[in-house]
Design a protein around this motif. Structure first.
Motif, PDB file in Angstrom:
ATOM      1  N   MET A   1     -33.728  16.276   6.890  1.00  0.00           N
ATOM      2  CA  MET A   1     -33.303  16.251   5.504  1.00  0.00           C
ATOM      3  C   MET A   1     -32.199  17.272   5.262  1.00  0.00           C
ATOM      4  SD  MET A   1     -34.099  14.323   3.206  1.00  0.00           S
ATOM      5  CE  MET A   1     -34.447  13.975   1.558  1.00  0.00           C
ATOM      6  N   LYS A   2     -32.295  18.396   5.947  1.00  0.00           N
ATOM      7  CA  LYS A   2     -31.296  19.440   5.796  1.00  0.00           C
ATOM      8  C   LYS A   2     -29.937  18.963   6.311  1.00  0.00           C
ATOM      9  CE  LYS A   2     -30.796  24.337   6.711  1.00  0.00           C
ATOM     10  NZ  LYS A   2     -31.368  25.494   7.366  1.00  0.00           N
ATOM     11  N   GLU A   3     -29.963  18.160   7.384  1.00  0.00           N
ATOM     12  CA  GLU A   3     -28.723  17.631   7.934  1.00  0.00           C
ATOM     13  C   GLU A   3     -28.041  16.698   6.944  1.00  0.00           C
ATOM     14  OE1 GLU A   3     -30.447  15.761  11.299  1.00  0.00           O
ATOM     15  OE2 GLU A   3     -29.832  17.378  12.638  1.00  0.00           O
ATOM     16  N   LEU A   4     -28.823  15.858   6.285  1.00  0.00           N
ATOM     17  CA  LEU A   4     -28.268  14.928   5.307  1.00  0.00           C
ATOM     18  C   LEU A   4     -27.611  15.683   4.155  1.00  0.00           C
ATOM     19  CD1 LEU A   4     -27.833  12.056   4.284  1.00  0.00           C
ATOM     20  CD2 LEU A   4     -30.082  12.188   3.211  1.00  0.00           C
ATOM     21  N   GLU A   5     -28.226  16.749   3.709  1.00  0.00           N
ATOM     22  CA  GLU A   5     -27.642  17.554   2.634  1.00  0.00           C
ATOM     23  C   GLU A   5     -26.319  18.160   3.068  1.00  0.00           C
ATOM     24  OE1 GLU A   5     -30.380  20.426   1.071  1.00  0.00           O
ATOM     25  OE2 GLU A   5     -31.969  18.924   0.913  1.00  0.00           O
ATOM     26  N   GLN A   6     -26.268  18.675   4.308  1.00  0.00           N
ATOM     27  CA  GLN A   6     -25.029  19.237   4.840  1.00  0.00           C
ATOM     28  C   GLN A   6     -23.935  18.173   4.880  1.00  0.00           C
ATOM     29  OE1 GLN A   6     -26.276  20.819   8.673  1.00  0.00           O
ATOM     30  NE2 GLN A   6     -25.212  22.701   8.116  1.00  0.00           N
ATOM     31  N   ILE A   7     -24.281  17.008   5.392  1.00  0.00           N
ATOM     32  CA  ILE A   7     -23.310  15.923   5.516  1.00  0.00           C
ATOM     33  C   ILE A   7     -22.827  15.492   4.144  1.00  0.00           C
ATOM     34  CG2 ILE A   7     -23.069  13.495   6.143  1.00  0.00           C
ATOM     35  CD1 ILE A   7     -24.904  14.113   8.566  1.00  0.00           C
ATOM     36  N   ARG A   8     -23.746  15.290   3.207  1.00  0.00           N
ATOM     37  CA  ARG A   8     -23.364  14.831   1.864  1.00  0.00           C
ATOM     38  C   ARG A   8     -22.496  15.853   1.146  1.00  0.00           C
ATOM     39  NH1 ARG A   8     -27.845  12.781  -1.769  1.00  0.00           N
ATOM     40  NH2 ARG A   8     -26.051  12.086  -2.914  1.00  0.00           N
ATOM     41  N   ASN A   9     -22.860  17.133   1.230  1.00  0.00           N
ATOM     42  CA  ASN A   9     -22.067  18.161   0.566  1.00  0.00           C
ATOM     43  C   ASN A   9     -20.650  18.210   1.118  1.00  0.00           C
ATOM     44  OD1 ASN A   9     -24.197  18.896  -1.083  1.00  0.00           O
ATOM     45  ND2 ASN A   9     -24.869  20.553   0.239  1.00  0.00           N
ATOM     46  N   ALA A  10     -20.518  18.174   2.443  1.00  0.00           N
ATOM     47  CA  ALA A  10     -19.190  18.227   3.063  1.00  0.00           C
ATOM     48  C   ALA A  10     -18.405  16.948   2.769  1.00  0.00           C
ATOM     49  CB  ALA A  10     -19.323  18.425   4.564  1.00  0.00           C
ATOM     50  N   TYR A  11     -19.090  15.812   2.774  1.00  0.00           N
ATOM     51  CA  TYR A  11     -18.431  14.527   2.543  1.00  0.00           C
ATOM     52  C   TYR A  11     -17.882  14.448   1.121  1.00  0.00           C
ATOM     53  CZ  TYR A  11     -17.849   9.479   1.997  1.00  0.00           C
ATOM     54  OH  TYR A  11     -17.339   8.233   1.743  1.00  0.00           O
ATOM     55  N   PHE A  12     -18.658  14.857   0.138  1.00  0.00           N
ATOM     56  CA  PHE A  12     -18.225  14.726  -1.248  1.00  0.00           C
ATOM     57  C   PHE A  12     -17.194  15.781  -1.644  1.00  0.00           C
ATOM     58  CE2 PHE A  12     -22.299  12.381  -1.555  1.00  0.00           C
ATOM     59  CZ  PHE A  12     -21.735  11.147  -1.820  1.00  0.00           C
ATOM     60  N   LEU A  13     -17.027  16.817  -0.835  1.00  0.00           N
ATOM     61  CA  LEU A  13     -15.975  17.793  -1.098  1.00  0.00           C
ATOM     62  C   LEU A  13     -14.621  17.325  -0.564  1.00  0.00           C
ATOM     63  CD1 LEU A  13     -17.775  21.180  -0.374  1.00  0.00           C
ATOM     64  CD2 LEU A  13     -17.088  20.241  -2.581  1.00  0.00           C
ATOM     65  N   LYS A  14     -14.630  16.314   0.284  1.00  0.00           N
ATOM     66  CA  LYS A  14     -13.389  15.782   0.840  1.00  0.00           C
ATOM     67  C   LYS A  14     -12.612  15.029  -0.238  1.00  0.00           C
ATOM     68  CE  LYS A  14     -13.686  16.527   5.330  1.00  0.00           C
ATOM     69  NZ  LYS A  14     -12.689  17.202   6.086  1.00  0.00           N
ATOM     70  N   ALA A  15     -11.315  14.919  -0.017  1.00  0.00           N
ATOM     71  CA  ALA A  15     -10.477  14.122  -0.916  1.00  0.00           C
ATOM     72  C   ALA A  15     -10.810  12.643  -0.745  1.00  0.00           C
ATOM     73  CB  ALA A  15      -9.003  14.359  -0.601  1.00  0.00           C
ATOM     74  N   ARG A  16     -10.477  11.852  -1.728  1.00  0.00           N
ATOM     75  CA  ARG A  16     -10.803  10.420  -1.704  1.00  0.00           C
ATOM     76  C   ARG A  16     -10.218   9.726  -0.476  1.00  0.00           C
ATOM     77  NH1 ARG A  16      -9.774   6.925  -6.947  1.00  0.00           N
ATOM     78  NH2 ARG A  16     -11.365   8.353  -7.665  1.00  0.00           N
ATOM     79  N   LYS A  17      -8.975  10.043  -0.112  1.00  0.00           N
ATOM     80  CA  LYS A  17      -8.355   9.384   1.038  1.00  0.00           C
ATOM     81  C   LYS A  17      -9.062   9.767   2.340  1.00  0.00           C
ATOM     82  CE  LYS A  17      -4.913  12.888   1.827  1.00  0.00           C
ATOM     83  NZ  LYS A  17      -3.625  13.199   2.327  1.00  0.00           N
ATOM     84  N   ASP A  18      -9.560  11.011   2.431  1.00  0.00           N
ATOM     85  CA  ASP A  18     -10.288  11.433   3.623  1.00  0.00           C
ATOM     86  C   ASP A  18     -11.638  10.740   3.700  1.00  0.00           C
ATOM     87  OD1 ASP A  18      -8.194  13.144   4.279  1.00  0.00           O
ATOM     88  OD2 ASP A  18      -9.102  14.833   3.216  1.00  0.00           O
ATOM     89  N   ARG A  19     -12.310  10.558   2.573  1.00  0.00           N
ATOM     90  CA  ARG A  19     -13.590   9.846   2.569  1.00  0.00           C
ATOM     91  C   ARG A  19     -13.385   8.393   2.977  1.00  0.00           C
ATOM     92  NH1 ARG A  19     -15.201  12.585  -2.828  1.00  0.00           N
ATOM     93  NH2 ARG A  19     -14.117  10.784  -3.669  1.00  0.00           N
ATOM     94  N   LYS A  20     -12.306   7.782   2.532  1.00  0.00           N
ATOM     95  CA  LYS A  20     -12.017   6.394   2.909  1.00  0.00           C
ATOM     96  C   LYS A  20     -11.781   6.294   4.411  1.00  0.00           C
ATOM     97  CE  LYS A  20      -9.124   2.396   1.880  1.00  0.00           C
ATOM     98  NZ  LYS A  20      -9.766   1.700   2.916  1.00  0.00           N
ATOM     99  N   THR A  21     -11.084   7.248   4.982  1.00  0.00           N
ATOM    100  CA  THR A  21     -10.833   7.248   6.417  1.00  0.00           C
ATOM    101  C   THR A  21     -12.146   7.344   7.191  1.00  0.00           C
ATOM    102  OG1 THR A  21      -8.698   8.324   6.055  1.00  0.00           O
ATOM    103  CG2 THR A  21      -9.605   8.431   8.274  1.00  0.00           C
ATOM    104  N   ILE A  22     -13.041   8.210   6.751  1.00  0.00           N
ATOM    105  CA  ILE A  22     -14.337   8.359   7.416  1.00  0.00           C
ATOM    106  C   ILE A  22     -15.144   7.073   7.285  1.00  0.00           C
ATOM    107  CG2 ILE A  22     -16.541   9.586   7.341  1.00  0.00           C
ATOM    108  CD1 ILE A  22     -14.905  12.098   6.551  1.00  0.00           C
TER     109      ILE A  22
END
Length: 66
Positions: free
Chosen positions: A1-22
């Motif tokens: 669960m801790k890993e998911l929180e880390q991933i979500r926090n880092a993912y949502f801090l990215k710019a929209r274009k970076d999230r689309k690339t991922i």
């Protein structure tokens, strides 16, 4: 669960274009549809170990579980 929180926090801090690339990389790498990737990144579906490793690399996070 801790890993998911880390991933979500880092993912949502990215710019929209970076999230689309991922998202596009996950679609092409794992063969998922856009909706399934969305569910995985929002925590509605369980991430596999290979998906976690992929996201840790893409988001440039340290994986403390190793």
């Amino acid at each position: 669960m801790k890993e998911l929180e880390q991933i979500r926090n880092a993912y949502f801090l990215k710019a929209r274009k970076d999230r689309k690339t991922i998202r596009d990389l996950m679609i092409s790498t794992f063969g998922y549809g856009n909706r399934q990737v969305h569910h995985k990144l929002h925590g509605r579906c369980i991430l596999t170990d290979s998906e976690k490793e992929f996201l840790f690399v893409q988001l440039k996070l340290e994986n403390q579980t190793k």
